[in-house]
Design a protein around this motif. Structure first.
Motif, PDB file in Angstrom:
ATOM      1  N   ARG A   8       0.821  -1.206   0.000  1.00 50.23           N
ATOM      2  CA  ARG A   8       0.000   0.000   0.000  1.00 50.23           C
ATOM      3  C   ARG A   8       0.857   1.259   0.000  1.00 50.23           C
ATOM      4  O   ARG A   8       0.363   2.356  -0.203  1.00 50.23           O
ATOM      5  N   THR A   9       2.141   1.135   0.284  1.00 50.35           N
ATOM      6  CA  THR A   9       2.981   2.319   0.374  1.00 50.35           C
ATOM      7  C   THR A   9       3.797   2.528  -0.896  1.00 50.35           C
ATOM      8  O   THR A   9       3.668   3.526  -1.567  1.00 50.35           O
ATOM      9  N   ALA A  10       4.638   1.569  -1.229  1.00 50.91           N
ATOM     10  CA  ALA A  10       5.480   1.713  -2.420  1.00 50.91           C
ATOM     11  C   ALA A  10       6.017   0.350  -2.798  1.00 50.91           C
ATOM     12  O   ALA A  10       6.188  -0.525  -1.942  1.00 50.91           O
ATOM     13  N   TRP A  11       6.270   0.178  -4.073  1.00 54.21           N
ATOM     14  CA  TRP A  11       6.856  -1.075  -4.546  1.00 54.21           C
ATOM     15  C   TRP A  11       8.342  -1.107  -4.240  1.00 54.21           C
ATOM     16  O   TRP A  11       9.046  -0.109  -4.323  1.00 54.21           O
ATOM     17  N   ARG A  12       8.812  -2.300  -3.931  1.00 54.27           N
ATOM     18  CA  ARG A  12      10.242  -2.546  -3.901  1.00 54.27           C
ATOM     19  C   ARG A  12      10.698  -2.859  -5.327  1.00 54.27           C
ATOM     20  O   ARG A  12       9.884  -3.204  -6.175  1.00 54.27           O
ATOM     21  N   PRO A  13      12.006  -2.764  -5.603  1.00 53.16           N
ATOM     22  CA  PRO A  13      12.485  -3.100  -6.950  1.00 53.16           C
ATOM     23  C   PRO A  13      12.046  -4.480  -7.414  1.00 53.16           C
ATOM     24  O   PRO A  13      11.737  -4.673  -8.595  1.00 53.16           O
ATOM     25  N   ALA A  14      12.004  -5.449  -6.493  1.00 51.10           N
ATOM     26  CA  ALA A  14      11.597  -6.810  -6.873  1.00 51.10           C
ATOM     27  C   ALA A  14      10.142  -6.849  -7.310  1.00 51.10           C
ATOM     28  O   ALA A  14       9.777  -7.623  -8.212  1.00 51.10           O
ATOM     29  N   ASP A  15       9.287  -6.027  -6.691  1.00 54.07           N
ATOM     30  CA  ASP A  15       7.874  -5.978  -7.088  1.00 54.07           C
ATOM     31  C   ASP A  15       7.739  -5.458  -8.518  1.00 54.07           C
ATOM     32  O   ASP A  15       6.980  -6.001  -9.327  1.00 54.07           O
ATOM     33  N   LEU A  16       8.478  -4.388  -8.811  1.00 59.58           N
ATOM     34  CA  LEU A  16       8.429  -3.819 -10.154  1.00 59.58           C
ATOM     35  C   LEU A  16       8.984  -4.802 -11.174  1.00 59.58           C
ATOM     36  O   LEU A  16       8.420  -4.966 -12.264  1.00 59.58           O
ATOM     37  N   GLU A  17      10.050  -5.481 -10.831  1.00 61.50           N
ATOM     38  CA  GLU A  17      10.646  -6.461 -11.747  1.00 61.50           C
ATOM     39  C   GLU A  17       9.662  -7.582 -12.064  1.00 61.50           C
ATOM     40  O   GLU A  17       9.525  -7.987 -13.225  1.00 61.50           O
ATOM     41  N   ARG A  18       8.948  -8.077 -11.065  1.00 63.75           N
ATOM     42  CA  ARG A  18       7.975  -9.151 -11.314  1.00 63.75           C
ATOM     43  C   ARG A  18       6.856  -8.665 -12.225  1.00 63.75           C
ATOM     44  O   ARG A  18       6.426  -9.387 -13.137  1.00 63.75           O
ATOM     45  N   ALA A  19       6.371  -7.450 -11.979  1.00 65.54           N
ATOM     46  CA  ALA A  19       5.280  -6.921 -12.792  1.00 65.54           C
ATOM     47  C   ALA A  19       5.720  -6.745 -14.241  1.00 65.54           C
ATOM     48  O   ALA A  19       5.019  -7.158 -15.171  1.00 65.54           O
ATOM     49  N   VAL A  20       6.888  -6.134 -14.438  1.00 65.00           N
ATOM     50  CA  VAL A  20       7.364  -5.892 -15.794  1.00 65.00           C
ATOM     51  C   VAL A  20       7.640  -7.206 -16.519  1.00 65.00           C
ATOM     52  O   VAL A  20       7.315  -7.365 -17.702  1.00 65.00           O
ATOM     53  N   SER A  21       8.220  -8.170 -15.819  1.00 64.21           N
ATOM     54  CA  SER A  21       8.526  -9.463 -16.444  1.00 64.21           C
ATOM     55  C   SER A  21       7.255 -10.165 -16.913  1.00 64.21           C
ATOM     56  O   SER A  21       7.231 -10.792 -17.981  1.00 64.21           O
ATOM     57  N   GLU A  22       6.187 -10.034 -16.130  1.00 69.29           N
ATOM     58  CA  GLU A  22       4.930 -10.678 -16.507  1.00 69.29           C
ATOM     59  C   GLU A  22       4.331 -10.032 -17.753  1.00 69.29           C
ATOM     60  O   GLU A  22       3.871 -10.726 -18.665  1.00 69.29           O
ATOM     61  N   VAL A  23       4.355  -8.711 -17.800  1.00 66.63           N
ATOM     62  CA  VAL A  23       3.845  -8.008 -18.983  1.00 66.63           C
ATOM     63  C   VAL A  23       4.737  -8.291 -20.187  1.00 66.63           C
ATOM     64  O   VAL A  23       4.248  -8.533 -21.304  1.00 66.63           O
ATOM     65  N   GLU A  24       6.032  -8.285 -19.972  1.00 70.13           N
ATOM     66  CA  GLU A  24       6.991  -8.543 -21.043  1.00 70.13           C
ATOM     67  C   GLU A  24       6.767  -9.924 -21.656  1.00 70.13           C
ATOM     68  O   GLU A  24       6.837 -10.087 -22.891  1.00 70.13           O
ATOM     69  N   ALA A  25       6.495 -10.911 -20.821  1.00 67.13           N
ATOM     70  CA  ALA A  25       6.270 -12.272 -21.329  1.00 67.13           C
ATOM     71  C   ALA A  25       5.035 -12.328 -22.213  1.00 67.13           C
ATOM     72  O   ALA A  25       5.031 -12.986 -23.267  1.00 67.13           O
ATOM     73  N   GLU A  26       3.972 -11.638 -21.816  1.00 68.90           N
ATOM     74  CA  GLU A  26       2.757 -11.620 -22.634  1.00 68.90           C
ATOM     75  C   GLU A  26       2.989 -10.865 -23.938  1.00 68.90           C
ATOM     76  O   GLU A  26       2.513 -11.268 -25.006  1.00 68.90           O
ATOM     77  N   ALA A  27       3.733  -9.773 -23.857  1.00 72.20           N
ATOM     78  CA  ALA A  27       4.040  -9.005 -25.070  1.00 72.20           C
ATOM     79  C   ALA A  27       4.820  -9.854 -26.055  1.00 72.20           C
ATOM     80  O   ALA A  27       4.541  -9.849 -27.266  1.00 72.20           O
ATOM     81  N   ALA A  28       5.808 -10.592 -25.565  1.00 74.11           N
ATOM     82  CA  ALA A  28       6.627 -11.434 -26.440  1.00 74.11           C
ATOM     83  C   ALA A  28       5.811 -12.556 -27.062  1.00 74.11           C
ATOM     84  O   ALA A  28       5.979 -12.896 -28.237  1.00 74.11           O
ATOM     85  N   ARG A  29       4.908 -13.124 -26.285  1.00 74.50           N
ATOM     86  CA  ARG A  29       4.126 -14.263 -26.759  1.00 74.50           C
ATOM     87  C   ARG A  29       3.238 -13.893 -27.939  1.00 74.50           C
ATOM     88  O   ARG A  29       3.016 -14.713 -28.851  1.00 74.50           O
ATOM     89  N   TYR A  30       2.738 -12.674 -27.962  1.00 78.83           N
ATOM     90  CA  TYR A  30       1.758 -12.303 -28.982  1.00 78.83           C
ATOM     91  C   TYR A  30       2.259 -11.219 -29.946  1.00 78.83           C
ATOM     92  O   TYR A  30       1.483 -10.738 -30.770  1.00 78.83           O
ATOM     93  N   ALA A  31       3.536 -10.849 -29.853  1.00 76.57           N
ATOM     94  CA  ALA A  31       4.044  -9.738 -30.657  1.00 76.57           C
ATOM     95  C   ALA A  31       3.886  -9.979 -32.150  1.00 76.57           C
ATOM     96  O   ALA A  31       3.438  -9.090 -32.896  1.00 76.57           O
ATOM     97  N   GLU A  32       4.235 -11.153 -32.618  1.00 76.55           N
ATOM     98  CA  GLU A  32       4.193 -11.424 -34.056  1.00 76.55           C
ATOM     99  C   GLU A  32       2.772 -11.416 -34.595  1.00 76.55           C
ATOM    100  O   GLU A  32       2.491 -10.824 -35.639  1.00 76.55           O
ATOM    101  N   VAL A  33       1.856 -12.077 -33.888  1.00 72.68           N
ATOM    102  CA  VAL A  33       0.483 -12.151 -34.392  1.00 72.68           C
ATOM    103  C   VAL A  33      -0.196 -10.781 -34.310  1.00 72.68           C
ATOM    104  O   VAL A  33      -0.968 -10.398 -35.205  1.00 72.68           O
ATOM    105  N   CYS A  34       0.098 -10.004 -33.257  1.00 74.29           N
ATOM    106  CA  CYS A  34      -0.491  -8.667 -33.152  1.00 74.29           C
ATOM    107  C   CYS A  34       0.011  -7.763 -34.269  1.00 74.29           C
ATOM    108  O   CYS A  34      -0.752  -6.968 -34.823  1.00 74.29           O
ATOM    109  N   ASP A  35       1.297  -7.898 -34.616  1.00 77.68           N
ATOM    110  CA  ASP A  35       1.834  -7.116 -35.726  1.00 77.68           C
ATOM    111  C   ASP A  35       1.212  -7.562 -37.048  1.00 77.68           C
ATOM    112  O   ASP A  35       0.796  -6.732 -37.856  1.00 77.68           O
ATOM    113  N   ARG A  36       1.138  -8.851 -37.256  1.00 75.71           N
ATOM    114  CA  ARG A  36       0.627  -9.373 -38.529  1.00 75.71           C
ATOM    115  C   ARG A  36      -0.832  -8.977 -38.750  1.00 75.71           C
ATOM    116  O   ARG A  36      -1.236  -8.606 -39.853  1.00 75.71           O
ATOM    117  N   GLU A  37      -1.634  -9.041 -37.695  1.00 76.71           N
ATOM    118  CA  GLU A  37      -3.064  -8.797 -37.817  1.00 76.71           C
ATOM    119  C   GLU A  37      -3.465  -7.369 -37.435  1.00 76.71           C
ATOM    120  O   GLU A  37      -4.648  -7.047 -37.466  1.00 76.71           O
TER     121      GLU A  37
END
Length: 393
Positions: A8-37
C-alpha cells in the motif's frame, strides 16, 4: 502477483521487476500475431491490469506504487525491446495518469484507486482531422448540457488503444471559449459516451497500437475537467509534452536496444559465419552503440533537468525537451537501419529472422511522424529566438 498483493505504500524493486517481467512475457508471446493482424495486444494490457503496472505513477499516499519518471522511462524502454507497440501503449497511458495526478483535483479520488486496481486504462484524445497532432488547437467545442453537464462531440483520427480504453482524456474548446487557444481537458468514462470506430488501422508499423479513428459523443458532469476550463496549455507544457517526448524516446531507444541485443547475440552464436574482426562490422556496431548511448544520455539528462528546474516552461528547458524527441526520432531509426545493412538480406531484411529487424524498422519509421519533426523544428526556431542568452540546461 495480483493487485491485492501490492504494498500500500510503495513497490520494492523486486515488485516492479515481477510486474514488468509478466507483462513482457505476454508481449513477447503475442508480438508477431499482433503485428501481422494489426491487433491490439489485449493479453499484455490484461497483464498490466493484473500486476498493477497501470498504476505505476500513482503516488504512495493515494495507494499506488509511487513510481516516478525514471521508473516510467525504464519500463517503457524495457517493454519496447520486445514490442514497441506495448511500450507505447503503456507510456501513453502513464502520460494521462500523470495529468490526473498533477491537475485532477476532485477527479483524483475517483480515478486513482481504479487505476491502481487495474480497472482504468486511459486513452488520449488530442488529435484533430485538420490539425494532426497539434496539441493546442481543436475544431471541437464542449457545449453546455443541463446545469450540471457539458456535451462532448469529438472526432479524433488517431487514438492509441482507444477501442480498448476504459476512459478518455479529451481536449476540446472550453464551453465559454472566445479564442481558439482556450482548450479544456476533460475526463469521460467509456460508459458516459457513445464510442464509434470510424475507420480501420492498417499502418506500416506500430500496428499493435490499433490507433483507429474514433467518434466520441455524450454528456459528462461539468466537474470532470482536469485543471481548469480553458487552461489546457499549462497541462500540455508541464505534463503532456515532456512525458510524451521522454516516453516516446524511451520506447524508440528500447526498440533499437532490443534489435542491437538480438544482432549481437546472433553474431556471437554464428561466429563461424561472420568475421567478427572485420573493420566494417566493428565500425557499424560502434556507430549503432554511439547513437543509442547518445539518446540514452539525452533522455537521462533531460529527465534530471525537468525534476530540478524552477521553470520548466522557459525556452532552454523547452528546447531541451524537444531535442529529446527530435534526436531520438532520428538516431534510433538510423541505428536500426545500420543494423539492417550489417546483417544483410537474410537477417536484416527478411521477416522471419530472429533479429526482428524488419518489424523494428517499420515501427521506428513512425518516430519522426509522431508529432511531425518539421512542426517541432519550426517551434524550436521560435524558442531559439526567445532565448536571448542562448542558455543551455
Amino acid at each position: 502477483m495480483t493487485v491485492t498483493d501490492l504494498p500500500r505504500t510503495a513497490w520494492r524493486p523486486a515488485d516492479l521487476e515481477r510486474a514488468v517481467s509478466e507483462v513482457e512475457a505476454e508481449a513477447a508471446r503475442y508480438a508477431e500475431v499482433c503485428d501481422r493482424e494489426a491487433r491490439f495486444p489485449a493479453e499484455a494490457l490484461e497483464a498490466m491490469r493484473r500486476t498493477g503496472l497501470l498504476g505505476l505513477l500513482v503516488p504512495a499516499e493515494d495507494g499506488g506504487p509511487g513510481g516516478g519518471t525514471a521508473d516510467l522511462l525504464a519500463v517503457s524502454s524495457r517493454l519496447s525491446r520486445t514490442c514497441m507497440s506495448v511500450g507505447m501503449i503503456f507510456t501513453m497511458h502513464c502520460q494521462q495518469v500523470a495529468a490526473v495526478v498533477r491537475d485532477g483535483g476532485p477527479l483524483r479520488e475517483r480515478l486513482l484507486p481504479r487505476i491502481v486496481r487495474g480497472e482504468l486504462y486511459l486513452a488520449s484524445v488530442t488529435t484533430e482531422a485538420a490539425g494532426g497532432g497539434h496539441l493546442l488547437s481543436s475544431g471541437s467545442q464542449l457545449t453546455a448540457g443541463d446545469d450540471s453537464t457539458v456535451r462532448v462531440d469529438r472526432f479524433a483520427p488517431v487514438v492509441t488503444g482507444g477501442s480498448h480504453a476504459d476512459g478518455f482524456l479529451i481536449t476540446a474548446l472550453a464551453p465559454d471559449a472566445t479564442s481558439p487557444s482556450r482548450l479544456s481537458l476533460v475526463y469521460a468514462d467509456r460508459d458516459q459516451l457513445t464510442v464509434t470506430v470510424r475507420g480501420g488501422w492498417n499502418p506500416m508499423g506500430m500496428r499493435a497500437t490499433h490507433s483507429a479513428p474514433l467518434h466520441l459523443a455524450g454528456e459528462i458532469p461539468r466537474d470532470q475537467v482536469v485543471g481548469e476550463h480553458g487552461a489546457f496549455r499549462d497541462i500540455a507544457v508541464r505534463t503532456f509534452a515532456p512525458l510524451a517526448h521522454l516516453g516516446w524516446a524511451a520506447c524508440w531507444q528500447g526498440a533499437a536496444d532490443g534489435a542491437l541485443q538480438r544482432v549481437v547475440t546472433l553474431l556471437r552464436a554464428e561466429r563461424r559465419r561472420h568475421d567478427l574482426d572485420s573493420p566494417l562490422l566493428l565500425a557499424r556496431l560502434s556507430r549503432v552503440r554511439q547513437r543509442l548511448d547518445t539518446v540514452h544520455a539525452l533522455i537521462t539528462h533531460t529527465a534530471s533537468v525537468l525534476a530540478s528546474a524552477e521553470d520548466t516552461t522557459s525556452p532552454p528547458v523547452q528546447l531541451l525537451v524537444n531535442a529529446v524527441k527530435l534526436t531520438a526520432s532520428e538516431l534510433c531509426p538510423a541505428a536500426a537501419d545500420e543494423l539492417t545493412d550489417l546483417m544483410g538480406m537474410r537477417h536484416g531484411y527478411l521477416k522471419d529472422s530472429p533479429t526482428g529487424l524488419e518489424r523494428t524498422l517499420r515501427d521506428l519509421r513512425s518516430a519522426p511522424l509522431n508529432y511531425s519533426n518539421d512542426r517541432l523544428h519550426a517551434a524550436d526556431g521560435v524558442l531559439a529566438l526567445m532565448d536571448r542568452e542562448v542558455r543551455h540546461v
